[in-house]
Motif scaffolding. Structure first.
Motif, PDB file in Angstrom:
ATOM      1  N   LEU A  26      -8.951   9.007  -3.558  1.00  0.00           N
ATOM      2  CA  LEU A  26      -9.346   8.212  -4.736  1.00  0.00           C
ATOM      3  C   LEU A  26     -10.147   6.970  -4.333  1.00  0.00           C
ATOM      4  O   LEU A  26      -9.848   6.322  -3.325  1.00  0.00           O
ATOM      5  CB  LEU A  26      -8.089   7.766  -5.501  1.00  0.00           C
ATOM      6  CG  LEU A  26      -7.387   8.829  -6.342  1.00  0.00           C
ATOM      7  CD1 LEU A  26      -6.106   8.244  -6.930  1.00  0.00           C
ATOM      8  CD2 LEU A  26      -8.318   9.345  -7.430  1.00  0.00           C
ATOM      9  N   ASN A  27     -11.112   6.634  -5.175  1.00  0.00           N
ATOM     10  CA  ASN A  27     -11.846   5.391  -5.006  1.00  0.00           C
ATOM     11  C   ASN A  27     -11.498   4.464  -6.168  1.00  0.00           C
ATOM     12  O   ASN A  27     -11.052   4.923  -7.233  1.00  0.00           O
ATOM     13  CB  ASN A  27     -13.355   5.661  -5.010  1.00  0.00           C
ATOM     14  CG  ASN A  27     -13.794   6.325  -3.706  1.00  0.00           C
ATOM     15  OD1 ASN A  27     -13.110   6.210  -2.693  1.00  0.00           O
ATOM     16  ND2 ASN A  27     -14.914   7.018  -3.768  1.00  0.00           N
TER      17      ASN A  27
ATOM     18  N   LEU B  75      -9.488   3.560  -2.421  1.00  0.00           N
ATOM     19  CA  LEU B  75      -8.360   2.810  -2.970  1.00  0.00           C
ATOM     20  C   LEU B  75      -7.387   2.411  -1.864  1.00  0.00           C
ATOM     21  O   LEU B  75      -6.993   1.263  -1.761  1.00  0.00           O
ATOM     22  CB  LEU B  75      -7.642   3.671  -4.019  1.00  0.00           C
ATOM     23  CG  LEU B  75      -6.360   3.084  -4.591  1.00  0.00           C
ATOM     24  CD1 LEU B  75      -6.638   1.760  -5.316  1.00  0.00           C
ATOM     25  CD2 LEU B  75      -5.702   4.061  -5.555  1.00  0.00           C
ATOM     26  N   PHE B  76      -7.023   3.385  -1.033  1.00  0.00           N
ATOM     27  CA  PHE B  76      -6.084   3.111   0.052  1.00  0.00           C
ATOM     28  C   PHE B  76      -6.870   2.889   1.337  1.00  0.00           C
ATOM     29  O   PHE B  76      -7.589   3.779   1.779  1.00  0.00           O
ATOM     30  CB  PHE B  76      -5.108   4.285   0.217  1.00  0.00           C
ATOM     31  CG  PHE B  76      -4.242   4.509  -0.987  1.00  0.00           C
ATOM     32  CD1 PHE B  76      -4.575   5.484  -1.905  1.00  0.00           C
ATOM     33  CD2 PHE B  76      -3.122   3.744  -1.198  1.00  0.00           C
ATOM     34  CE1 PHE B  76      -3.782   5.686  -3.029  1.00  0.00           C
ATOM     35  CE2 PHE B  76      -2.325   3.926  -2.318  1.00  0.00           C
ATOM     36  CZ  PHE B  76      -2.656   4.902  -3.245  1.00  0.00           C
ATOM     37  N   LEU B  77      -6.700   1.711   1.904  1.00  0.00           N
ATOM     38  CA  LEU B  77      -7.483   1.371   3.091  1.00  0.00           C
ATOM     39  C   LEU B  77      -6.586   1.353   4.329  1.00  0.00           C
ATOM     40  O   LEU B  77      -5.395   1.071   4.239  1.00  0.00           O
ATOM     41  CB  LEU B  77      -8.120  -0.007   2.910  1.00  0.00           C
ATOM     42  CG  LEU B  77      -9.195  -0.061   1.831  1.00  0.00           C
ATOM     43  CD1 LEU B  77      -9.653  -1.500   1.624  1.00  0.00           C
ATOM     44  CD2 LEU B  77     -10.372   0.820   2.223  1.00  0.00           C
TER      45      LEU B  77
ATOM     46  N   GLY C 197     -14.914  -3.654   4.725  1.00  0.00           N
ATOM     47  CA  GLY C 197     -15.334  -3.074   5.998  1.00  0.00           C
ATOM     48  C   GLY C 197     -14.273  -2.162   6.602  1.00  0.00           C
ATOM     49  O   GLY C 197     -14.427  -1.678   7.723  1.00  0.00           O
ATOM     50  N   ARG C 198     -13.190  -1.887   5.888  1.00  0.00           N
ATOM     51  CA  ARG C 198     -12.156  -0.986   6.409  1.00  0.00           C
ATOM     52  C   ARG C 198     -12.431   0.442   5.955  1.00  0.00           C
ATOM     53  O   ARG C 198     -13.102   0.672   4.944  1.00  0.00           O
ATOM     54  CB  ARG C 198     -10.779  -1.418   5.900  1.00  0.00           C
ATOM     55  CG  ARG C 198     -10.356  -2.714   6.560  1.00  0.00           C
ATOM     56  CD  ARG C 198      -8.939  -3.030   6.193  1.00  0.00           C
ATOM     57  NE  ARG C 198      -8.622  -4.343   6.692  1.00  0.00           N
ATOM     58  CZ  ARG C 198      -7.863  -5.223   6.059  1.00  0.00           C
ATOM     59  NH1 ARG C 198      -7.348  -4.906   4.897  1.00  0.00           N
ATOM     60  NH2 ARG C 198      -7.624  -6.388   6.590  1.00  0.00           N
ATOM     61  N   ARG C 199     -11.838   1.345   6.690  1.00  0.00           N
ATOM     62  CA  ARG C 199     -12.041   2.752   6.338  1.00  0.00           C
ATOM     63  C   ARG C 199     -10.887   3.235   5.480  1.00  0.00           C
ATOM     64  O   ARG C 199      -9.852   2.591   5.404  1.00  0.00           O
ATOM     65  CB  ARG C 199     -12.171   3.605   7.581  1.00  0.00           C
ATOM     66  CG  ARG C 199     -10.890   3.710   8.392  1.00  0.00           C
ATOM     67  CD  ARG C 199     -11.110   4.428   9.680  1.00  0.00           C
ATOM     68  NE  ARG C 199     -11.873   5.653   9.453  1.00  0.00           N
ATOM     69  CZ  ARG C 199     -12.571   6.265  10.387  1.00  0.00           C
ATOM     70  NH1 ARG C 199     -12.626   5.756  11.592  1.00  0.00           N
ATOM     71  NH2 ARG C 199     -13.209   7.365  10.126  1.00  0.00           N
TER      72      ARG C 199
ATOM     73  N   ARG D 165       0.840  -1.207   0.000  1.00  0.00           N
ATOM     74  CA  ARG D 165       0.000   0.000   0.000  1.00  0.00           C
ATOM     75  C   ARG D 165       0.874   1.257   0.000  1.00  0.00           C
ATOM     76  O   ARG D 165       0.680   2.172  -0.778  1.00  0.00           O
ATOM     77  CB  ARG D 165      -0.906  -0.002   1.228  1.00  0.00           C
ATOM     78  CG  ARG D 165      -1.834   1.203   1.310  1.00  0.00           C
ATOM     79  CD  ARG D 165      -2.563   1.216   2.630  1.00  0.00           C
ATOM     80  NE  ARG D 165      -1.616   1.419   3.733  1.00  0.00           N
ATOM     81  CZ  ARG D 165      -1.941   1.290   5.016  1.00  0.00           C
ATOM     82  NH1 ARG D 165      -3.169   0.946   5.350  1.00  0.00           N
ATOM     83  NH2 ARG D 165      -1.042   1.490   5.944  1.00  0.00           N
ATOM     84  N   GLU D 166       1.869   1.263   0.885  1.00  0.00           N
ATOM     85  CA  GLU D 166       2.722   2.430   0.984  1.00  0.00           C
ATOM     86  C   GLU D 166       3.511   2.641  -0.302  1.00  0.00           C
ATOM     87  O   GLU D 166       3.646   3.754  -0.792  1.00  0.00           O
ATOM     88  CB  GLU D 166       3.689   2.292   2.171  1.00  0.00           C
ATOM     89  CG  GLU D 166       3.180   2.961   3.435  1.00  0.00           C
ATOM     90  CD  GLU D 166       2.000   2.221   4.024  1.00  0.00           C
ATOM     91  OE1 GLU D 166       0.861   2.646   3.754  1.00  0.00           O
ATOM     92  OE2 GLU D 166       2.206   1.221   4.734  1.00  0.00           O
ATOM     93  N   ARG D 167       3.989   1.537  -0.844  1.00  0.00           N
ATOM     94  CA  ARG D 167       4.769   1.672  -2.073  1.00  0.00           C
ATOM     95  C   ARG D 167       3.929   2.311  -3.174  1.00  0.00           C
ATOM     96  O   ARG D 167       4.367   3.217  -3.866  1.00  0.00           O
ATOM     97  CB  ARG D 167       5.292   0.302  -2.510  1.00  0.00           C
ATOM     98  CG  ARG D 167       6.807   0.251  -2.430  1.00  0.00           C
ATOM     99  CD  ARG D 167       7.416  -1.083  -2.826  1.00  0.00           C
ATOM    100  NE  ARG D 167       6.559  -1.994  -3.547  1.00  0.00           N
ATOM    101  CZ  ARG D 167       6.451  -3.296  -3.234  1.00  0.00           C
ATOM    102  NH1 ARG D 167       7.110  -3.790  -2.244  1.00  0.00           N
ATOM    103  NH2 ARG D 167       5.672  -4.081  -3.932  1.00  0.00           N
TER     104      ARG D 167
END
Lengths: 618, 107
Positions: A529-530, A568-570, A591-593, A508-510
């Motif tokens: 972004l979604n 996009l980023f959870l 279910g994550r934000r 994710r970070e990358r």
């Protein structure tokens, strides 16, 4: 028959300044001079009932006090010097009284002590009377006066004081304003302070007739006092100057004010702040107010005295002279001044100008905000009535105050307390009846800068986190767009708990970092972004406002992992039960934000030592 | 509080000393802001009465010379005692006679 002690008291008030001033010349110590004068007063109370009131009670007190002083000097100076001959002592002169005023207003003393000592030794009020006027206990005033005398003695300020005349003028005007601020019937004793100040000012005008500023101050006070009967309504509400019943103005005091102005002009010299303020007060007595002249005078006053209140008044004058738009422009400069942040007159005046500009919806918000900030009930009611009188539809949507309360309610007490510190401050300054939709990111950023100008980065970030959390919850995440967390020094950051790693953060970070670098888009926009926003084939999102290259393109499918919609980023964790995120920030599939800005910034800082902004520019 | 002091005419014929003392007194009280207004009055004056729509003007004098009001002073003081004290000083200067003193409400 009147009470004898009342007569002694009346004589005392008329004569005490001269008596104490004459003694000060002999003993060079204000405290001692006042004690000796008090001895004479006590002697009068003992002897007059038997002997009758003397023909010239003032002279009797003066002579008795002088005799006490000579006795005192004899006792303390038997060896080195002969005591002065009582018969040859000159009568107290006007210079003595002026010196006494300089001494009691000496800048070495704190302001409160100057006021108390001046009322005591120059105006002849008792500590009990001073205490009633300042709404404190008699002991407080007694201590203040004793402390002032001690300070003067220690600083060796006794007879040849180095005080500036401006210090005396300041004390007199402070006494006047202390009384002027009190308006209701219960405050009549305080209102008497205005008369004491006038008396002191008139005395000063005789003692220092060549000083234009003295006459300016007297003129200012006479004219302000002339409106005392007209400036409040039956229930104590303030009546604006141009709505006052001029018939209730005291013409006698106005004439005295004009006469003092003429004397100020005769005295000449550079125009000082009191003469300017008096000139403005004179303008306001005219039937047709000359606003152009008043705004010019305020401009001159602002150069000498650039206080927020003067600047506010200038904006009002400019609005009358050149239109509300011009006034509003000046006010907007003032909004950034920390001293003005909680000053109710600023939104009050803005509200007035907005009404005149035909913008009643904003006007009502400003008036309601002013009411929140007003300290005095009569003024608050007055502002709320004005706001309610505006013919505007009820605000649609949520209001800031209730929204904050609703947001805080389900939180754990510790969190609610921490977030509440931030949000309640913002509510206080922005107005709790401001609609969320009417709040802008720029205004919020302004409030932040005003409220927490020099806090440590960690504290700042706590406030930013609170407002972001609230903004996200309220469905207006862009509210916090102008507020960036500040980098926390590394040594401190290292003490934070390690990140939770129930999902591999590395990917994710990358993706985030590479995407930031390739797109040069703002981190906030990228985090917003979604999945459904992405056009993988075109390597772009949101109508090509964010465009990436091969690095991101190669990694994105892995990050999306088959999702079709949602952020996009959870974040790593699912939200706790007490903190439901806004629907737009919740991934319907996991279910994550959405990954928060703070968290992303923290992880980036921790891993790379850089801010997200740096990555973007790299 | 304000008081209006009215002096009945009559008393001793004013001499140079009385003028000098009075001038000093007036100057002192004006400087300290106590004396707001003062003046001498024409002892004769005229009288105006109304009855229904009728207004009648009658020229004076109406009383004996020593009963007529000869002058007034409007003073601002803290208490009735201060007014009395100032009245006492005034009477010392002008000698035998009578003053009437009323508190003024308003403005």
């Amino acid at each position: 028959m009147t009470d004898l002690s009342a007569t002694v008291g009346a004589v005392w008030k008329q004569e005490s300044a001269r008596i104490v001033a004459g003694l000060l010349r002999l003993v060079h110590d204000v405290g001692l001079a006042e004690e000796l004068a008090q001895d004479a007063l006590v002697a009068a109370l003992e002897q007059w009932p038997a002997s009758g009131i003397p023909d010239n009670p003032g002279a009797w007190l003066t002579t008795t006090a002088k005799r006490r002083a000579v006795d005192h000097i004899r006792r303390s100076r038997t060896q080195d010097r002969l005591a002065p001959d009582l018969a040859r002592l000159p009568e107290p002169t006007e210079d003595d009284v002026l010196r006494l005023m300089f001494t009691s207003c000496h800048p070495v003393l704190p302001t409160e002590a100057r006021l108390a000592l001046t009322l005591r030794v120059v105006a002849g009020l008792s500590p009990a009377e001073i205490a009633r006027a300042f709404l404190v206990g008699e002991q407080v005033i007694a201590h203040r006066i004793a402390g002032a005398k001690r300070t003067l003695a220690e600083a060796n300020v006794a007879y040849e004081p180095s005080a500036q005349l401006s210090s005396v003028l300041e004390v007199v005007y402070l006494i006047f304003n202390e009384g002027y601020a009190a308006t209701s019937g219960a405050d009549l004793i305080r209102a008497d302070l205005c008369l004491e100040a006038l008396r002191l000012g008139r005395m000063l005008a005789v003692l220092a007739p060549g000083e234009a500023e003295v006459h300016g101050l007297v003129a200012l006070m006479e004219i302000q006092q002339s409106r005392s009967a007209a400036r409040t309504g039956p229930s104590g509400e303030p009546i604006p100057l141009h709505e006052q019943n001029r018939g209730r103005w005291d013409q006698l005091l106005i004439r005295r004010g004009f006469a003092a102005m003429l004397r100020a002009r005769e005295a000449g010299g550079p125009t000082g702040p009191y003469v300017l303020q008096a000139a403005i007060a004179v303008c306001h007595t005219a039937e047709e107010t000359d606003w152009v002249r008043i705004s010019t005078l305020y401009q001159a006053l602002e150069r000498l005295l650039p206080t927020p209140v003067v600047r506010l008044n200038r904006a009002v004058a400019v609005a009358f002279a050149y239109g509300p738009r011009a006034g509003l422009d000046l006010l907007d400069e003032l909004r950034a001044d920390p001293q003005m942040a909680a000053y109710h007159l600023l939104p009050g005046v803005r509200g007035d100008l907005l009404i005149r500009l035909g913008r009643p919806i904003e006007a009502r918000r400003e008036l309601e905000r002013a009411a929140t900030l007003a300290r005095n009930t009569a003024e608050r009611d007055f502002l709320l009535r004005r706001a309610a009188a505006l013919d505007v539809p009820e605000e649609h949507g949520r209001l800031l105050g209730p929204a904050v309360a609703e947001f805080l309610a389900p939180l754990r007490p510790a969190t609610a307390r921490a977030y509440g510190q931030t949000l309640n401050r913002i509510t206080h300054l922005a107005g709790d009846r401001t609609p969320l939709a009417g709040l802008t990111a720029a205004r919020l950023a302004e409030i932040f800068t005003l409220s927490w100008p020099d806090v440590a980065p960690r504290t700042w970030n706590r406030h930013v986190a609170a407002i972001r959390s609230f903004a996200g919850w309220s469905g207006e995440p862009s509210l916090a767009a102008d507020l960036q967390p500040r980098p926390v020094p590394a040594g401190i950051a290292d003490r934070s708990p390690p990140p939770e790693t129930d999902a591999p953060p590395a990917l994710r970070e990358r993706v985030l970092w590479i995407l930031l670098r390739e797109s040069a888009a703002k981190a906030g926009a990228v985090l917003a972004l979604n999945v459904e926003d992405l056009d993988l084939d075109d390597r772009s999102a949101r109508g090509a406002t964010i465009v990436w290259r091969s690095g991101t393109a190669g990694l994105l499918p892995e990050l999306i992992a088959g999702r079709t919609r949602g952020p996009l980023f959870l974040s790593d964790r699912r939200p706790g039960p007490g903190r439901p995120p806004a629907p737009a920030d919740l991934c319907p599939e996991t279910g994550r934000r959405r990954l928060s800005y703070e968290r992303a910034a923290y992880l980036c800082k921790r891993a790379t030592g850089h801010t997200l902004g740096r990555l973007r520019q790299a | 509080m304000r008081y209006l002091m009215m002096q009945k005419a009559g008393g001793a014929e004013p001499d140079a000393k009385l003028y000098a003392d009075m001038a000093a007194f007036v100057e002192e009280l004006t400087a300290s802001g106590v004396l707001l207004a003062t003046g001498g009055l024409d002892p004769a004056g005229f009288r105006m009465t109304s009855a229904g729509d009728e207004i009648t003007v009658t020229d004076g004098p109406f009383t004996e010379a020593k009963e007529a009001i000869g002058g007034f002073a409007l003073i601002e003081v803290r208490s009735k005692e201060e007014a009395i004290e100032l009245g006492r000083r005034f009477r010392k200067i002008v000698g035998d006679g009578e003053s009437m003193i009323h508190q003024v409400y308003g403005p």
